[in-house]
Design an enzyme around this catalytic site. Structure first.
Site, mmCIF file in Angstrom:
data_model
loop_
_atom_site.group_PDB
_atom_site.id
_atom_site.type_symbol
_atom_site.label_atom_id
_atom_site.label_comp_id
_atom_site.label_asym_id
_atom_site.label_seq_id
_atom_site.Cartn_x
_atom_site.Cartn_y
_atom_site.Cartn_z
ATOM 1 N N HIS A 1 0.843 -1.197 0.000
ATOM 2 C CA HIS A 1 0.000 0.000 0.000
ATOM 3 C C HIS A 1 0.881 1.251 0.000
ATOM 4 O O HIS A 1 1.841 1.328 0.763
ATOM 5 C CB HIS A 1 -0.913 -0.022 1.231
ATOM 6 C CG HIS A 1 -1.876 1.122 1.254
ATOM 7 N ND1 HIS A 1 -3.008 1.139 0.457
ATOM 8 C CD2 HIS A 1 -1.872 2.293 1.947
ATOM 9 C CE1 HIS A 1 -3.652 2.274 0.666
ATOM 10 N NE2 HIS A 1 -2.989 2.992 1.556
ATOM 11 N N GLU B 1 8.816 0.855 -3.118
ATOM 12 C CA GLU B 1 7.954 -0.342 -3.085
ATOM 13 C C GLU B 1 8.703 -1.540 -3.666
ATOM 14 O O GLU B 1 8.582 -2.659 -3.175
ATOM 15 C CB GLU B 1 6.666 -0.103 -3.886
ATOM 16 C CG GLU B 1 5.719 0.881 -3.244
ATOM 17 C CD GLU B 1 4.403 1.017 -4.002
ATOM 18 O OE1 GLU B 1 3.929 0.050 -4.614
ATOM 19 O OE2 GLU B 1 3.830 2.131 -3.986
HETATM 20 C C1 GAR Z 1 1.383 0.816 -6.303
HETATM 21 O O1 GAR Z 1 1.817 2.086 -5.923
HETATM 22 C C2 GAR Z 1 0.656 0.143 -5.164
HETATM 23 O O2 GAR Z 1 1.191 0.432 -3.896
HETATM 24 C C3 GAR Z 1 -0.713 0.707 -5.301
HETATM 25 O O3 GAR Z 1 -0.945 0.742 -6.692
HETATM 26 C C4 GAR Z 1 0.308 0.905 -7.368
HETATM 27 C C5 GAR Z 1 0.436 -0.190 -8.409
HETATM 28 O O4 GAR Z 1 1.551 0.021 -9.218
HETATM 29 N N1 GAR Z 1 -1.686 -0.066 -4.610
HETATM 30 C C6 GAR Z 1 -2.777 0.431 -4.077
HETATM 31 O O5 GAR Z 1 -3.077 1.599 -4.125
HETATM 32 C C7 GAR Z 1 -3.660 -0.589 -3.366
HETATM 33 N N2 GAR Z 1 -4.653 0.062 -2.603
HETATM 34 P P1 GAR Z 1 2.085 -1.144 -10.176
HETATM 35 O O6 GAR Z 1 0.873 -1.649 -10.978
HETATM 36 O O7 GAR Z 1 3.093 -0.475 -11.058
HETATM 37 O O8 GAR Z 1 2.668 -2.215 -9.332
#
Ligand code: GAR
Length: 192
Positions: free
Chosen positions: A114, A179
């Site tokens: 998150h 992340e």
């Molecule tokens: C990431 O920043 C993740 O933390 C967020 O969506 C993005 C996905 O990026 N998740 C949320 O907001 C969940 N509530 P990605 O598709 O490039 O991995």
């Protein structure tokens, strides 16, 4: 000769809805020897998800569900997870909320990444909210998934500074970079 790749690794499904940069990062992590997981299945609620291309690129099985009925869809997914002996689900930008029943019935662990320093900013638009509130720090959290949204036990967290110049977009970019380090580190923590 017996194929050795993936032997004894924890079979993992990654759930995505969008770009899939965390998915790509987890796949790359899973391939290294010290990784406790193998990525065996990719699930999405979105046919257009760019991240689905990584399934093709890395030859991993993918399944996309329209989610017309949550109940029926989750039942099918649970069966698939059982059939593929999946023991870990990594949510990686998956925007559907898993039902209480699904979480209870899944025979394994479910973790999520998150983009905030939980318990701050559960839900959406985390970066804009942090900037609006003039927070000094932002970050990301990997946590266990429970029936209460973004509230399960925290596994790992990474904090970064918000600068005066940051916008929600620049902050999202900086946090996403973190992340990609945090998710593999959290998985190592779970299985150590
Ligand atoms: C990431 O920043 C993740 O933390 C967020 O969506 C993005 C996905 O990026 N998740 C949320 O907001 C969940 N509530 P990605 O598709 O490039 O991995």
């Amino acid at each position: 000769m017996e194929k050795l790749t993936g032997l004894k690794k924890i079979k993992t499904a990654v759930f995505i809805s969008g770009t899939g940069s965390n998915l790509k990062n987890l796949i790359k992590f899973s391939i290294i020897k010290k990784s406790p997981i193998s990525v065996d299945l990719i699930i999405s609620d979105n046919h257009q998800a760019k991240g689905l291309n990584f399934a093709t690129q890395f030859k991993i099985k993918k399944r996309i569900f329209g989610y017309k009925s949550v109940k029926i869809t989750e039942k099918i997914i649970l069966k698939l997870l059982e059939k593929k002996k999946i023991k870990l689900i990594c949510l990686a930008g998956f925007m559907k909320i898993l039902s209480k029943d699904f979480i209870k019935k899944f025979n394994g662990k479910i973790i999520n990444i998150h983009p905030s320093l939980l318990p701050k900013y559960k839900g959406l638009n985390t970066h804009a909210r942090a900037i609006d509130n003039k927070d000094k720090f932002a970050g990301c959290t990997v946590h266990y998934v429970t029936a209460k949204l973004d509230s399960g036990k925290i596994i790992l967290q990474k904090k970064i500074k918000i600068t005066a110049r940051d916008t929600p977009i620049s902050l999202a970019k900086k946090v996403l970079k973190q992340e990609h380090k945090l998710y593999p580190a959290a998985i190592m923590t779970v299985y150590n």
